[in-house]
Design a protein around this motif. Structure first.
Motif, PDB file in Angstrom:
ATOM      1  N   ASP A   1       0.644  -1.165  -0.358  1.00 23.84           N
ATOM      2  CA  ASP A   1      -0.032   0.467   0.099  1.00 23.84           C
ATOM      3  C   ASP A   1       1.417   1.231   0.557  1.00 23.84           C
ATOM      4  O   ASP A   1       1.436   1.424   0.902  1.00 23.84           O
ATOM      5  N   LEU A   2       0.993   2.293  -1.179  1.00 21.84           N
ATOM      6  CA  LEU A   2       1.842   3.682  -1.494  1.00 21.84           C
ATOM      7  C   LEU A   2       1.070   4.407  -0.806  1.00 21.84           C
ATOM      8  O   LEU A   2       1.468   5.852  -0.893  1.00 21.84           O
ATOM      9  N   GLN A   3       0.129   4.142  -0.567  1.00 20.64           N
ATOM     10  CA  GLN A   3      -0.881   5.628  -0.356  1.00 20.64           C
ATOM     11  C   GLN A   3      -1.392   6.361  -0.834  1.00 20.64           C
ATOM     12  O   GLN A   3      -1.925   7.682  -0.679  1.00 20.64           O
ATOM     13  N   SER A   4      -1.061   5.593  -2.550  1.00 15.01           N
ATOM     14  CA  SER A   4      -2.127   6.355  -3.480  1.00 15.01           C
ATOM     15  C   SER A   4      -3.240   6.593  -3.674  1.00 15.01           C
ATOM     16  O   SER A   4      -3.665   6.995  -4.945  1.00 15.01           O
ATOM     17  N   GLY A   5      -3.710   5.158  -3.219  1.00  7.80           N
ATOM     18  CA  GLY A   5      -5.051   5.724  -3.771  1.00  7.80           C
ATOM     19  C   GLY A   5      -5.393   4.368  -3.138  1.00  7.80           C
ATOM     20  O   GLY A   5      -5.132   3.199  -2.270  1.00  7.80           O
ATOM     21  N   ARG A   6      -7.624   4.527  -3.005  1.00  7.92           N
ATOM     22  CA  ARG A   6      -7.896   2.884  -2.264  1.00  7.92           C
ATOM     23  C   ARG A   6      -7.724   1.345  -3.008  1.00  7.92           C
ATOM     24  O   ARG A   6      -7.932   0.459  -2.444  1.00  7.92           O
ATOM     25  N   PHE A   7      -6.813   1.791  -3.963  1.00 10.91           N
ATOM     26  CA  PHE A   7      -7.536  -0.371  -4.240  1.00 10.91           C
ATOM     27  C   PHE A   7      -5.006   0.178  -4.651  1.00 10.91           C
ATOM     28  O   PHE A   7      -5.304  -1.076  -5.581  1.00 10.91           O
ATOM     29  N   ASP A   8      -4.183   0.193  -3.926  1.00  7.08           N
ATOM     30  CA  ASP A   8      -3.842   0.521  -4.108  1.00  7.08           C
ATOM     31  C   ASP A   8      -2.941  -1.565  -3.546  1.00  7.08           C
ATOM     32  O   ASP A   8      -4.170  -1.821  -2.574  1.00  7.08           O
ATOM     33  N   ASN A   9      -2.718  -1.954  -4.034  1.00  2.11           N
ATOM     34  CA  ASN A   9      -2.410  -3.430  -4.168  1.00  2.11           C
ATOM     35  C   ASN A   9      -0.895  -3.969  -4.503  1.00  2.11           C
ATOM     36  O   ASN A   9      -1.125  -4.695  -5.546  1.00  2.11           O
ATOM     37  N   PHE A  10      -0.164  -3.149  -4.788  1.00  2.00           N
ATOM     38  CA  PHE A  10       0.810  -3.699  -5.668  1.00  2.00           C
ATOM     39  C   PHE A  10       1.486  -4.637  -5.336  1.00  2.00           C
ATOM     40  O   PHE A  10       2.097  -5.077  -4.214  1.00  2.00           O
ATOM     41  N   LEU A  11       2.771  -5.173  -6.574  1.00  2.00           N
ATOM     42  CA  LEU A  11       3.567  -6.432  -6.440  1.00  2.00           C
ATOM     43  C   LEU A  11       4.686  -5.447  -6.332  1.00  2.00           C
ATOM     44  O   LEU A  11       5.428  -3.944  -6.719  1.00  2.00           O
ATOM     45  N   GLN A  12       5.776  -5.959  -4.823  1.00  4.26           N
ATOM     46  CA  GLN A  12       7.586  -4.998  -4.572  1.00  4.26           C
ATOM     47  C   GLN A  12       8.186  -5.804  -5.729  1.00  4.26           C
ATOM     48  O   GLN A  12       8.246  -6.781  -5.748  1.00  4.26           O
ATOM     49  N   THR A  13       9.012  -5.240  -6.532  1.00  5.16           N
ATOM     50  CA  THR A  13      10.296  -5.961  -6.929  1.00  5.16           C
ATOM     51  C   THR A  13      11.587  -5.376  -7.283  1.00  5.16           C
ATOM     52  O   THR A  13      11.821  -3.991  -6.962  1.00  5.16           O
ATOM     53  N   ASP A  14      12.890  -6.093  -6.801  1.00  2.00           N
ATOM     54  CA  ASP A  14      14.098  -5.409  -6.959  1.00  2.00           C
ATOM     55  C   ASP A  14      14.539  -5.329  -7.939  1.00  2.00           C
ATOM     56  O   ASP A  14      16.007  -5.077  -8.357  1.00  2.00           O
ATOM     57  N   ALA A  15      14.065  -5.893  -9.150  1.00  3.82           N
ATOM     58  CA  ALA A  15      14.680  -4.886 -10.817  1.00  3.82           C
ATOM     59  C   ALA A  15      14.540  -3.700 -11.235  1.00  3.82           C
ATOM     60  O   ALA A  15      13.815  -3.426 -10.448  1.00  3.82           O
ATOM     61  N   ALA A  16      15.611  -3.226 -11.471  1.00  4.33           N
ATOM     62  CA  ALA A  16      15.945  -1.951 -11.565  1.00  4.33           C
ATOM     63  C   ALA A  16      14.758  -1.144 -12.399  1.00  4.33           C
ATOM     64  O   ALA A  16      14.271  -2.249 -13.470  1.00  4.33           O
ATOM     65  N   ILE A  17      14.557  -0.473 -11.933  1.00  2.00           N
ATOM     66  CA  ILE A  17      13.108   0.293 -12.475  1.00  2.00           C
ATOM     67  C   ILE A  17      13.102   1.724 -11.756  1.00  2.00           C
ATOM     68  O   ILE A  17      14.157   2.233 -10.812  1.00  2.00           O
ATOM     69  N   ASN A  18      13.867   3.030 -13.207  1.00  2.00           N
ATOM     70  CA  ASN A  18      13.430   3.787 -13.315  1.00  2.00           C
ATOM     71  C   ASN A  18      12.567   4.634 -14.205  1.00  2.00           C
ATOM     72  O   ASN A  18      11.486   4.418 -14.748  1.00  2.00           O
ATOM     73  N   GLN A  19      13.075   5.943 -14.021  1.00  2.00           N
ATOM     74  CA  GLN A  19      11.627   7.062 -14.861  1.00  2.00           C
ATOM     75  C   GLN A  19      12.084   6.161 -16.436  1.00  2.00           C
ATOM     76  O   GLN A  19      13.125   6.890 -16.746  1.00  2.00           O
ATOM     77  N   GLY A  20      11.077   6.855 -16.960  1.00  2.00           N
ATOM     78  CA  GLY A  20      11.278   6.112 -18.269  1.00  2.00           C
ATOM     79  C   GLY A  20      10.246   4.798 -18.444  1.00  2.00           C
ATOM     80  O   GLY A  20       9.928   3.920 -19.152  1.00  2.00           O
ATOM     81  N   ASN A  21      10.594   3.573 -17.463  1.00  2.00           N
ATOM     82  CA  ASN A  21       9.586   2.478 -17.246  1.00  2.00           C
ATOM     83  C   ASN A  21       8.659   2.030 -17.024  1.00  2.00           C
ATOM     84  O   ASN A  21       7.504   1.268 -16.982  1.00  2.00           O
ATOM     85  N   SER A  22       8.126   3.534 -16.765  1.00  2.00           N
ATOM     86  CA  SER A  22       6.818   3.781 -16.464  1.00  2.00           C
ATOM     87  C   SER A  22       5.783   3.465 -17.309  1.00  2.00           C
ATOM     88  O   SER A  22       5.748   3.304 -18.414  1.00  2.00           O
ATOM     89  N   GLY A  23       4.595   1.864 -16.822  1.00  2.00           N
ATOM     90  CA  GLY A  23       3.598   1.976 -17.670  1.00  2.00           C
ATOM     91  C   GLY A  23       3.935   0.345 -18.740  1.00  2.00           C
ATOM     92  O   GLY A  23       3.798  -0.174 -19.506  1.00  2.00           O
ATOM     93  N   GLY A  24       5.753   0.288 -19.005  1.00  2.00           N
ATOM     94  CA  GLY A  24       6.343  -0.793 -18.876  1.00  2.00           C
ATOM     95  C   GLY A  24       6.004  -2.752 -18.505  1.00  2.00           C
ATOM     96  O   GLY A  24       5.364  -2.915 -16.860  1.00  2.00           O
ATOM     97  N   PRO A  25       6.007  -3.650 -18.871  1.00  2.00           N
ATOM     98  CA  PRO A  25       5.444  -4.598 -18.289  1.00  2.00           C
ATOM     99  C   PRO A  25       6.668  -5.188 -17.247  1.00  2.00           C
ATOM    100  O   PRO A  25       8.407  -5.500 -17.338  1.00  2.00           O
TER     101      PRO A  25
END
Length: 512
Positions: free
Chosen positions: A243-267
């Motif tokens: 839960d990132l406190q970003s909305g009522r439907f927060d239910n994220f998977l967490q990963t240590d794979a490198a994600i940076n700006q520009g990765n948003s929306g990618g699989p």
């Protein structure tokens, strides 16, 4: 890597061999756990099969030999890591571990997946006049990543990548640039769908069942970090239901794979090449920067449901009953406590009140507000849901008929200009008939209002937003950008509104 076999010799002329499959270990801790397991198995075998045949003295010496072998294993393991700190005794393994599968490379998987991943560019020339949002007088609204999900050219990305855009382009792995159309988007889950038409067949990828994803499973992120297309990074699933406190439907998977700006929306893929999530957010230091090994993805089961609605209807048909809730305190018991009921909502008509403690809905135990919000949102409209609750010391129940969320009811497929959500407002462009009737100043119309939002009691559906902080509006996307900027800088927003023949100003205050 080390292979182990255990051979035990008894001193009575008999030879007994206990043979097990080879165990392959990649670090010294695993080797010691295996050594301990082999000692335990050997001792149990001897006690079960030899106690009646041999003397206690023989058993004593046999145990001593086995323990000596085990201690030798341990010494060899620690000798490979002389600087390693002492470890607490390993917990006994109840079953023999399976051999560990080791991948030498993910190159073949990368070659198969990369053609399905695209770069996304959103542009909006109405944003050029705002230097606080963009530099160098560019019309670029955002860049990000996406991926193709069917042979019809539908592409999934993040809402925050496309929400300010008017025109969209996607880039394929082979360098082809295609124009894209915005099918629809959902601010609540940060998911959007684009569509392209390609003269050549497109490579697409399937979804996995994200409920079956476990901590420790492989996680592969592909996208365009910092504009570097076709970037492939590898990690594991680090956590679930974040839960990132970003909305009522927060239910994220967490990963240590490198994600940076520009990765948003990618699989985010599993090691079978199936999509388990959409990369959406990262944790970075306070000065910004890149990945710290903590990234978050919207689970694929959520993405599949949201994108299916968008593709079919152009928007998300989300169930709604009209209450807000908080977790129950320890003294109150289990479940959630209602904090507000929207007037004339399904919850109000069913007799629910603020202060009621819901502990069960649809025969499922309720443990937190997000769980209840997702359950209601995923329920088809006109479905009757039984809710069990406590009102003081009295058990009650209510049969609530699920309705359509106001934001959904106000949404409709509108091509390149879908409704925009901002500060509890759903904003849209006028229809051609409305534009002719209302005049050239009517660029942004209030479609609906969150009954718990900042505009409650101040705006109403049908109002025309003319200005925000003294700046004339050109479209809903620009209104969304101006509102976000004003809230971030001040917490309050001055808006100019036209209602009928009256024009007036009002102040909206952001609510947490």
């Amino acid at each position: 890597m080390t292979h182990y076999h255990l051979i035990v010799r008894l001193n009575y002329g008999n030879f007994i061999e206990l043979r097990y499959e080879s165990f392959v270990c990649r670090d010294f801790e695993a080797e010691n756990i295996l050594a301990l397991r082999l000692r335990q198995v050997a001792l149990l075998w001897v006690m079960n099969h030899c106690l009646n045949r041999f003397s206690k003295t023989a058993i004593f010496w046999l145990c001593a030999v086995i323990l000596t072998i085990g201690l030798g294993f341990g010494r060899n393991s620690y000798a490979q890591n002389p600087n390693s700190p002492a470890k607490a005794p390993a917990k006994a393994v109840t079953t023999a571990p399976s051999p560990i599968e080791v991948r030498n490379s993910f190159a073949a998987l990368a070659r198969r997946l990369l053609p399905s991943v695209v770069g996304v560019r959103a542009s909006n020339n109405n944003l050029r006049s705002n230097p606080k949002l963009f530099q160098n007088n560019e019309d670029l609204a955002a860049t990000g990543s996406g991926f193709i999900v069917d042979n019809q050219g539908h592409i999934i990305t993040n809402n925050h990548v496309v929400e300010l855009g008017q025109t969209f382009q996607i880039s394929l792995q082979n360098g082809t640039i295609l124009s894209a159309r915005l099918v629809g988007r959902d601010a609540e889950t940060d998911i959007a769908v684009l569509k392209v038409t390609s003269p050549q067949p497109l490579t697409w990828v399937p979804f996995a069942n994200s409920d079956a994803v476990n901590i420790g499973d492989w996680a592969i992120a592909i996208g365009s970090p910092f504009g570097l297309g076709n970037s492939f990074s590898l990690g594991v699933i680090s956590g679930r239901n974040r839960d990132l406190q970003s909305g009522r439907f927060d239910n994220f998977l967490q990963t240590d794979a490198a994600i940076n700006q520009g990765n948003s929306g990618g699989p985010l893929f599993n090691d079978l090449g199936q999509v388990i999530g959409v990369n959406t957010a990262i944790v970075s230091n306070q000065n910004g920067g890149g990945s710290l090994g903590i990234g978050f993805a919207v689970p694929s089961n959520v993405v599949r449901r949201i994108s299916s609605d968008i593709i079919q209807y152009g928007y998300v048909r989300r169930g709604w009953v009209g209450f807000r809730a908080r977790p129950a305190s320890v003294n109150e018991g289990t479940g959630v406590v209602l904090t507000a009921i929207a007037a004339n909502s399904p919850a109000a008509r069913a007799g629910l009140r603020a202060g009621d403690r819901i502990y069960q809905a649809r025969n499922l135990r309720i443990t937190d507000p997000r769980q209840l919000a997702r359950l209601i949102a995923d329920t088809p409209q006109q479905t009757i849901v039984r809710i069990d609750a406590m009102r003081g010391n009295r058990r009650i129940f209510a049969n609530v008929t699920v309705g359509l969320a106001p934001s959904s009811a106000a949404s409709s497929p509108t091509g390149a200009n879908p409704p925009v959500n901002a500060m509890g407002l759903v904003l849209r462009i006028p229809s051609p008939q409305e534009a002719a009737r209302l005049g050239p100043s009517a660029k942004v119309i209030v479609a609906s209002i969150d009954p718990f939002g900042a505009a409650r009691g101040k705006l109403q559906p049908g109002d025309i937003l003319l200005e925000i902080q003294g700046r004339v509006l050109a479209d809903p996307a620009q209104a969304r950008a101006f509102l976000a900027e004003a809230v971030q800088n001040r917490g309050t927003v001055i808006v100019k509104i036209k209602r009928g023949n009256d024009t007036y100003y009002d102040v909206l205050t952001a609510r947490n």
